[in-house]
Design an enzyme around this catalytic site. Structure first.
Site, PDB file in Angstrom:
ATOM      1  N   ASP A  30       0.848  -1.189   0.000  1.00 44.20           N
ATOM      2  CA  ASP A  30       0.000   0.000   0.000  1.00 44.20           C
ATOM      3  C   ASP A  30       0.889   1.246   0.000  1.00 44.20           C
ATOM      4  O   ASP A  30       1.886   1.321   0.715  1.00 44.20           O
ATOM      5  CB  ASP A  30      -0.908  -0.008   1.239  1.00 44.20           C
ATOM      6  CG  ASP A  30      -2.070   0.961   1.089  1.00 44.20           C
ATOM      7  OD1 ASP A  30      -3.213   0.501   0.952  1.00 44.20           O
ATOM      8  OD2 ASP A  30      -1.814   2.194   1.086  1.00 44.20           O
ATOM      9  N   ILE A  31       0.498   2.222  -0.786  1.00 41.34           N
ATOM     10  CA  ILE A  31       1.301   3.440  -0.934  1.00 41.34           C
ATOM     11  C   ILE A  31       1.234   4.314   0.333  1.00 41.34           C
ATOM     12  O   ILE A  31       2.142   5.121   0.571  1.00 41.34           O
ATOM     13  CB  ILE A  31       0.850   4.215  -2.205  1.00 41.34           C
ATOM     14  CG1 ILE A  31       1.965   5.098  -2.712  1.00 41.34           C
ATOM     15  CG2 ILE A  31      -0.426   4.997  -1.971  1.00 41.34           C
ATOM     16  CD1 ILE A  31       1.741   5.583  -4.142  1.00 41.34           C
ATOM     17  N   ASN A  87     -12.777  -3.348   2.727  1.00 42.55           N
ATOM     18  CA  ASN A  87     -13.680  -2.204   2.872  1.00 42.55           C
ATOM     19  C   ASN A  87     -14.680  -2.221   1.719  1.00 42.55           C
ATOM     20  O   ASN A  87     -14.290  -2.459   0.566  1.00 42.55           O
ATOM     21  CB  ASN A  87     -12.883  -0.894   2.840  1.00 42.55           C
ATOM     22  CG  ASN A  87     -11.934  -0.780   4.021  1.00 42.55           C
ATOM     23  OD1 ASN A  87     -12.248  -1.241   5.117  1.00 42.55           O
ATOM     24  ND2 ASN A  87     -10.775  -0.186   3.803  1.00 42.55           N
ATOM     25  N   VAL A  96     -10.958   2.858  -3.514  1.00 41.38           N
ATOM     26  CA  VAL A  96     -10.585   2.342  -4.835  1.00 41.38           C
ATOM     27  C   VAL A  96     -11.550   1.208  -5.166  1.00 41.38           C
ATOM     28  O   VAL A  96     -11.617   0.208  -4.429  1.00 41.38           O
ATOM     29  CB  VAL A  96      -9.129   1.838  -4.859  1.00 41.38           C
ATOM     30  CG1 VAL A  96      -8.801   1.251  -6.232  1.00 41.38           C
ATOM     31  CG2 VAL A  96      -8.152   2.967  -4.515  1.00 41.38           C
ATOM     32  N   HIS A 100     -10.269  -5.436  -3.083  1.00 35.81           N
ATOM     33  CA  HIS A 100      -8.934  -5.716  -2.539  1.00 35.81           C
ATOM     34  C   HIS A 100      -9.036  -6.116  -1.077  1.00 35.81           C
ATOM     35  O   HIS A 100      -9.907  -5.647  -0.349  1.00 35.81           O
ATOM     36  CB  HIS A 100      -7.998  -4.519  -2.695  1.00 35.81           C
ATOM     37  CG  HIS A 100      -8.567  -3.217  -2.227  1.00 35.81           C
ATOM     38  ND1 HIS A 100      -9.459  -2.485  -2.981  1.00 35.81           N
ATOM     39  CD2 HIS A 100      -8.387  -2.518  -1.085  1.00 35.81           C
ATOM     40  CE1 HIS A 100      -9.802  -1.391  -2.327  1.00 35.81           C
ATOM     41  NE2 HIS A 100      -9.168  -1.391  -1.166  1.00 35.81           N
TER      42      HIS A 100
HETATM   43  P1  AMP Z   1      -9.675   1.296   0.309  1.00 34.64           P
HETATM   44  O1  AMP Z   1      -9.794   2.587   1.059  1.00 34.64           O
HETATM   45  O2  AMP Z   1     -10.066   0.084   1.106  1.00 34.64           O
HETATM   46  O3  AMP Z   1     -10.375   1.363  -1.034  1.00 34.64           O
HETATM   47  O4  AMP Z   1      -8.130   1.078   0.043  1.00 34.64           O
HETATM   48  C1  AMP Z   1      -7.465   1.622  -1.045  1.00 34.64           C
HETATM   49  C2  AMP Z   1      -6.017   1.591  -0.694  1.00 34.64           C
HETATM   50  O5  AMP Z   1      -5.257   1.768  -1.880  1.00 34.64           O
HETATM   51  C3  AMP Z   1      -5.580   2.690   0.285  1.00 34.64           C
HETATM   52  O6  AMP Z   1      -5.043   2.092   1.466  1.00 34.64           O
HETATM   53  C4  AMP Z   1      -4.538   3.463  -0.502  1.00 34.64           C
HETATM   54  O7  AMP Z   1      -3.469   3.916   0.301  1.00 34.64           O
HETATM   55  C5  AMP Z   1      -4.100   2.450  -1.534  1.00 34.64           C
HETATM   56  N1  AMP Z   1      -3.540   3.003  -2.754  1.00 34.64           N
HETATM   57  C6  AMP Z   1      -4.045   4.005  -3.495  1.00 34.64           C
HETATM   58  N2  AMP Z   1      -3.268   4.217  -4.582  1.00 34.64           N
HETATM   59  C7  AMP Z   1      -2.262   3.308  -4.515  1.00 34.64           C
HETATM   60  C8  AMP Z   1      -1.132   3.008  -5.345  1.00 34.64           C
HETATM   61  N3  AMP Z   1      -0.880   3.692  -6.475  1.00 34.64           N
HETATM   62  N4  AMP Z   1      -0.306   2.014  -4.961  1.00 34.64           N
HETATM   63  C9  AMP Z   1      -0.541   1.329  -3.837  1.00 34.64           C
HETATM   64  N5  AMP Z   1      -1.591   1.551  -3.010  1.00 34.64           N
HETATM   65  C10 AMP Z   1      -2.436   2.532  -3.352  1.00 34.64           C
END
Ligand code: AMP
Length: 114
Positions: A30-31, A87, A96, A100
């Site tokens: 995760d970023i 989530n 997103v 996931h």
């Molecule tokens: P959610 O809030 O459950 O949809 O989680 C989405 C996750 O994606 C968050 O924890 C973000 O930090 C992560 N995220 C968003 N963009 C990226 C990316 N480019 N690379 C890795 N993780 C990401």
């Protein structure tokens, strides 16, 4: 469903720190990590939310979770413990819209979550 940035990560169009891949699953860090270990396990197939998983895709959900557990075992923190989270939609905190599983580890997790 509109395409998400995770689809671009699957196609290697944007960079990610990929830690696991098989025919159906991709995992990358995760970023914005919320724990010392924070890895996302995603299906290569674009499914927006947990609500959109069909009965025929139940095996894929299992494979996502097993990929996370296998990673925890390989990396040596399975016995110490970890948390997996999916989530879903607004109240679940989903941002997103490509299904996931979050794998969080490396510190004690609070319960109940905020
Ligand atoms: P959610 O809030 O459950 O949809 O989680 C989405 C996750 O994606 C968050 O924890 C973000 O930090 C992560 N995220 C968003 N963009 C990226 C990316 N480019 N690379 C890795 N993780 C990401």
């Amino acid at each position: 469903m509109g395409e998400t940035l995770f689809a671009k990560i699957i196609r290697r169009e944007i960079p990610a720190d990929i830690v696991y891949e098989d025919d159906e699953v991709l995992a990358f860090r995760d970023i914005h990590p919320q724990a010392p270990v924070h890895v996302l396990f995603i299906p290569k197939q674009a499914i927006a939310t947990l609500n959109d998983v069909t009965a025929e895709q139940a095996g894929l959900l299992g494979r996502l979770l097993l990929a996370a557990a296998d990673y925890a075992k390989r990396e040596g923190f399975a016995e110490g413990g970890y948390r997996t989270v999916i989530n879903c939609n607004e109240h679940g905190g989903q941002t997103v819209f490509h299904l996931h599983v979050h794998l969080l580890a490396g510190r004690p997790m609070l319960w109940p979550p905020g």
